[in-house]
Design a protein around this motif. Structure first.
Motif, short mmCIF file in Angstrom:
data_model
loop_
_atom_site.label_atom_id
_atom_site.label_comp_id
_atom_site.label_asym_id
_atom_site.label_seq_id
_atom_site.Cartn_x
_atom_site.Cartn_y
_atom_site.Cartn_z
N SER A 90 24.19 71.44 42.19
CA SER A 90 23.84 71.09 40.81
C SER A 90 23.76 69.58 40.62
O SER A 90 23.13 69.09 39.68
CB SER A 90 24.85 71.68 39.83
N THR A 134 25.22 76.73 45.23
CA THR A 134 24.72 78.10 45.21
C THR A 134 23.89 78.38 46.45
O THR A 134 23.32 77.46 47.06
CB THR A 134 23.86 78.37 43.95
N LEU A 145 30.99 70.20 40.59
CA LEU A 145 29.60 70.58 40.81
C LEU A 145 29.55 72.07 41.11
O LEU A 145 30.60 72.70 41.30
CB LEU A 145 28.97 69.80 41.96
N SER A 146 28.35 72.62 41.19
CA SER A 146 28.17 74.02 41.58
C SER A 146 27.27 74.07 42.80
O SER A 146 26.19 73.48 42.82
CB SER A 146 27.56 74.84 40.45
N THR A 165 36.86 72.36 41.28
CA THR A 165 37.19 71.50 40.16
C THR A 165 37.20 70.04 40.61
O THR A 165 37.22 69.75 41.82
CB THR A 165 38.56 71.85 39.56
N SER A 179 28.16 81.54 44.99
CA SER A 179 28.32 80.21 44.42
C SER A 179 29.74 79.72 44.63
O SER A 179 30.66 80.51 44.87
CB SER A 179 27.99 80.21 42.92
N TYR A 180 29.89 78.41 44.57
CA TYR A 180 31.21 77.80 44.73
C TYR A 180 31.26 76.57 43.84
O TYR A 180 30.40 75.68 43.93
CB TYR A 180 31.46 77.41 46.18
N SER A 181 32.26 76.50 42.95
CA SER A 181 32.36 75.41 41.99
C SER A 181 33.77 74.83 42.01
O SER A 181 34.64 75.22 41.21
CB SER A 181 32.02 75.90 40.57
N PRO A 230 34.60 71.79 36.51
CA PRO A 230 33.88 71.83 37.79
C PRO A 230 33.31 70.47 38.16
O PRO A 230 32.74 69.78 37.31
CB PRO A 230 32.76 72.85 37.54
#
Length: 332
Positions: free
Chosen positions: A41, A60, A57-58, A102, A98-100, A55
């Motif tokens: 992202s 995906t 970032l994300s 912190t 997805s992986y977000s 977060p």
């Protein structure tokens, strides 16, 4: 006799049947799609401690497809400092697409990889995916840029060396607040204890065998010298060992005359800082390691000159190599 013959034939038929099934099974092939395209992202991240739970970032990626018999597919996000080619990455297994992480988690990960607090660093990220260790595939690599911040926690070390006062005791720091604290303290050879706060409400002492407990006795500092003290509050353990230290020496320091050192105090802030407030006269001085001229720091190698007498705060910041660094001298 016929009964025995029929039984033998039945066993043979069963063996052939099982062999046929096994043969058919080995011919069944499962195809797992390669790791898909990883997207982010953002690639330039702003790490601010006040946003620690948000977060950073994300990331995906598409789900893996499997044909043939069903097999478990593992998807893992890998991070490493750019240029290290994922030699020793930090890995996070994900069960979704997805992986977000912190802001706090991403900051901690960067520090664990060796990034420097307050210095921009580039981190590479990729997806590792596959059904077996020898059949892993990898996605494209994305480069992320971020500056890690100091996310520290402290505990305190009251002892005989400073009058058993938690309010003024030296501290140990955990740069990532992971429960492992470390610092360099000049002990006097007498005992000490460990407190989570600057008060005696909770105090850890020696429980034997390198362990600590709230019912333990005083902890020995062994001898009068600088010691590297490490405390793991997760495992309730500690280690103490002789440490390198820095001092100043020179004819600008009253009573020194290039023969007597004045030790600096280690500042447990994760920056490799040593400091002292000293009255200086006109003259020169240098910083040196362990009261020895093998390693010293001056003004580009030369003596550091003092032209205006007065009381100065001397701050030495030592680099990661433990031998070079920079200094400031501020008149009070």
């Amino acid at each position: 006799m016929k009964s025995i013959l029929f039984k033998s034939l039945a066993v043979c038929c069963l063996a052939v049947s099982l062999w046929s099934c096994k043969k058919d099974e080995t011919q069944t092939v499962s195809n797992v799609s390669p790791a898909g395209t990883l997207t982010a992202s953002a690639t330039s991240l702003s790490l601010v401690q006040a946003n620690g739970t948000k977060p950073a970032l994300s990331l995906t990626f598409p789900a893996s497809t499997v044909t043939g018999y069903t097999v478990p597919v593992t998807s893992t996000i890998q991070f490493d400092i750019k240029g290290k080619n994922f030699a020793s990455p930090k890995e996070y297994v994900v069960s979704t697409t997805s992986y977000s992480p912190t802001v706090n988690d991403f900051n901690t990960m960067m520090l664990a990889l060796g990034a420097t607090i307050g210095t921009p660093a580039q981190v590479e990220v990729r997806l590792k995916s596959g059904a077996a260790a020898n059949a892993m595939t990898y996605s494209n690599v994305i480069t992320l840029t971020a500056t890690p911040y100091l996310a520290s926690a402290w505990i305190y070390v009251p002892g005989n060396y400073q009058g058993w006062n938690p309010a003024t005791a030296d501290s140990l720091v955990s740069l990532t607040s992971n429960g492992v604290y470390t610092g360099i303290i000049k002990f006097d050879g007498s005992p000490f204890k460990i407190t989570p706060e600057k008060k005696w409400d909770v105090a850890y002492g020696d429980a034997g065998g390198g362990t600590i407990s709230t019912s333990g006795g005083d902890i020995s500092s062994v001898s009068a010298e600088f010691k590297l003290l490490t405390v793991d509050l997760n495992k309730k353990t500690y280690t103490i060992a002789k440490a390198d230290y820095w001092s100043v020496i020179g004819n600008a320091i009253p009573g020194s005359n290039w023969a007597v050192d004045t030790d600096l105090k280690f500042i447990n802030d994760g920056k490799g800082t040593w400091q002292a407030k000293i009255a200086l006269t006109a003259g020169a001085f240098k910083f040196r390691l362990n009261h020895d001229w093998t390693t010293s720091i001056g003004n580009n190698g030369a003596d550091i000159m003092v032209t205006d007498a007065g009381t100065y705060t001397l701050t030495l910041t030592v680099n990661a190599d433990g031998k070079t660094g920079s200094y400031t001298m501020v008149k009070n």
